[in-house]
Design an enzyme around this catalytic site. Structure first.
Site, PDB file in Angstrom:
ATOM      1  N   TYR A 173       0.819  -1.125   0.011  1.00  0.00           N
ATOM      2  CA  TYR A 173      -0.132  -0.180  -0.011  1.00  0.00           C
ATOM      3  C   TYR A 173       0.792   0.977  -0.063  1.00  0.00           C
ATOM      4  O   TYR A 173       1.699   1.384   0.700  1.00  0.00           O
ATOM      5  CB  TYR A 173      -1.018  -0.196   1.210  1.00  0.00           C
TER       6      TYR A 173
ATOM      7  N   ASP B 207      -0.306  -7.713   6.827  1.00  0.00           N
ATOM      8  CA  ASP B 207      -1.219  -6.680   6.550  1.00  0.00           C
ATOM      9  C   ASP B 207      -2.498  -7.628   5.756  1.00  0.00           C
ATOM     10  O   ASP B 207      -2.182  -7.978   4.733  1.00  0.00           O
ATOM     11  CB  ASP B 207      -0.899  -5.510   5.715  1.00  0.00           C
TER      12      ASP B 207
ATOM     13  N   LYS C 119     -11.569  -0.534   5.226  1.00  0.00           N
ATOM     14  CA  LYS C 119     -11.661  -1.398   3.813  1.00  0.00           C
ATOM     15  C   LYS C 119     -12.816  -2.528   4.256  1.00  0.00           C
ATOM     16  O   LYS C 119     -14.126  -2.121   4.624  1.00  0.00           O
ATOM     17  CB  LYS C 119     -10.586  -2.154   3.416  1.00  0.00           C
TER      18      LYS C 119
HETATM   19  C1  LIG Z   1      -5.872   1.284   3.135  1.00  0.00           C
HETATM   20  C2  LIG Z   1      -4.903   0.345   3.440  1.00  0.00           C
HETATM   21  C3  LIG Z   1      -4.006   0.818   4.600  1.00  0.00           C
HETATM   22  C4  LIG Z   1      -4.095   2.045   5.303  1.00  0.00           C
HETATM   23  O1  LIG Z   1      -5.069   2.102   6.200  1.00  0.00           O
HETATM   24  P1  LIG Z   1      -5.930   3.443   6.354  1.00  0.00           P
HETATM   25  O2  LIG Z   1      -7.175   3.105   7.136  1.00  0.00           O
HETATM   26  O3  LIG Z   1      -6.170   4.056   5.119  1.00  0.00           O
HETATM   27  O4  LIG Z   1      -5.156   4.238   7.245  1.00  0.00           O
HETATM   28  C5  LIG Z   1      -2.980  -0.023   4.775  1.00  0.00           C
HETATM   29  N1  LIG Z   1      -2.879  -1.419   3.823  1.00  0.00           N
HETATM   30  C6  LIG Z   1      -3.769  -1.591   2.962  1.00  0.00           C
HETATM   31  C7  LIG Z   1      -3.366  -2.777   2.449  1.00  0.00           C
HETATM   32  C8  LIG Z   1      -4.584  -0.743   2.835  1.00  0.00           C
HETATM   33  O5  LIG Z   1      -5.501  -0.984   1.665  1.00  0.00           O
END
Ligand SMILES: *Cc1c(COP(=O)(O)O)cnc(C)c1O
Length: 393
Positions: free
Chosen positions: A98, A170, A195
């Protein structure tokens, strides 16, 4: 207990004080003590809050973990993991991440003398080769954003264990419904709850899940000391979102599979990245470590920025916007949007090209979504008729 049942019940017993079936929004910063040195388990909402606590319990159970910790954003959760490190420590990380994570690594934590080494994660041996005596953490994101590469969590976890390193994964793209990194050997799972977990594009949040007692104590201490916590209402929105995570993920995947196949057969498209396609280089691995392939697809079009512009501005249901994982479908251009700040040479090395388009497939009707992409690709739409305005953050 089955996943669907946990999502609705874990941490979410009827409220003890009132019987409220749904966890109340405990909109309070502080708690009245019964007597000096005696309170009901809560003293100040930076340290703990009942609504946030319910979400932390629920998320831990969905990841088959012991402990959950929630944050104001996904990046706040990521920075909390990095706060486990000290100046001089090193991190080995997959190179396809990301964009905001790359920015946090290179522009913030590198200032504190923490070194990040990026490796091609498709071969687990690359992580091993990059480890030095100073390495403390391995960072993995899988499936990756935006190229949907899949990295072998279990193989990398063996390397991490042999070298006594922490492995953080992640898991935002797959969600715990399709992938459980702790079961595959990871020590820490990180989420942007913004998300799929939140699922309705109405809240920004993050989470960490672990089963390791020592790591939990340290991370909890950092959560309280740094204070990047979500408010009670934001926690409640994510808690409401996860109740339907399972049914949403099934429909995201069903739609994405059909769209990936449609795109693969379209003459204007050079390449489709979706782990559920047999042509995906890590299809077998995805099948092994995930229980489904998710709702994210990226594809490369023949032609330059003008072709890209026509497509991303030509869809009517797919909104031109950053973010992902909501019930509504989104379309984006990583090179100028989510990954605009990734250094040029890093983009080139990864194959993050100008012709790459990313879609977050929502849970609308499958045929409506395919028809929308079809008319945008065939150039029949006009951008002035688009329902949704571009929202670029
Ligand atoms: C959006 C996202 C993040 C960051 O998250 P936020 O809630 O925008 O701070 C980290 N990792 C991935 C894979 C993401 O899609």
């Amino acid at each position: 207990m089955e996943f669907e049942t946990k999502a609705i019940h874990m941490g979410q017993e009827p409220d003890k004080a009132t019987g409220a079936t749904i966890t109340p929004i405990y909109q309070t910063s502080t708690y009245t003590h019964d007597a000096l040195g005696k309170h009901k388990g809560y003293d100040y909402s930076r340290a703990d809050n009942p609504t946030r606590h319910a979400l932390e319990v629920a998320l831990a159970s969905l990841e088959n973990g012991k402990y959950g910790l929630c944050f104001a954003s996904g990046l706040a959760a990521t920075s909390t993991v990095l706060n486990l490190l000290k100046a001089g420590d090193e991190v080995v990380t997959g190179d396809d991440l990301y964009g905001g994570t790359v920015r946090l690594f290179d522009k913030i934590y590198s200032n504190f003398n923490i070194k990040f080494t990026y490796v091609d994660g498709t071969n687990p041996k690359n992580f091993e080769s990059a480890i030095t005596g100073k390495t403390k953490l391995i960072w993995l994101e899988t499936p990756t954003n935006p190229l949907l590469r899949v990295f072998d969590i279990n193989e990398v976890s063996k390397i991490a264990k042999a070298k006594k390193l922490i492995l953080a994964v992640d898991n935002t793209f797959a969600s715990p419904y399709f992938q459980k990194p702790l079961d595959l050997g990871a020590d820490i799972v990180v989420h942007s709850t913004t998300k799929y977990l939140g699922g309705h594009s109405d809240v920004v949040g993050g989470a960490i899940i672990t089963s390791n007692n020592d790591l939990f104590e340290e991370l909890k201490f950092i959560q309280k000391s740094v204070g990047a916590i979500p408010g009670p209402f934001d926690s409640w929105l994510v808690l409401r979102g996860i109740k339907t995570l399972a049914v949403r993920m099934k429909k995201h995947e069903e739609n994405a599979m059909q769209i990936a196949e449609f795109l693969s057969n379209h003459p204007k498209i050079k390449k489709v990245n979706y782990p559920g396609l047999k042509s995906h280089p890590q299809y077998e691995l995805a099948k092994k470590q995930m229980t489904g392939f998710g709702g994210m697809i990226s594809f490369e079009v023949n032609g330059g920025i003008d072709t890209v512009k026509k497509i991303v501005e030509g869809t009517k249901l797919f909104a031109l916007a950053e973010s992902l994982g909501g019930v509504e479908s989104l379309i984006g251009h990583p090179v100028t949007m989510t990954h605009a700040e990734v250094p040029e040479e890093h983009k080139e090395k990864l194959g993050l090209s100008e012709g790459l388009i990313r879609i977050s497939v929502g849970i609308e009707g499958t045929n409506d979504l395919i028809n929308d992409l079809k008319q945008a690709l065939d150039g029949k739409g006009s951008s002035s008729t688009k329902n949704n305005k571009a929202i670029v953050v």
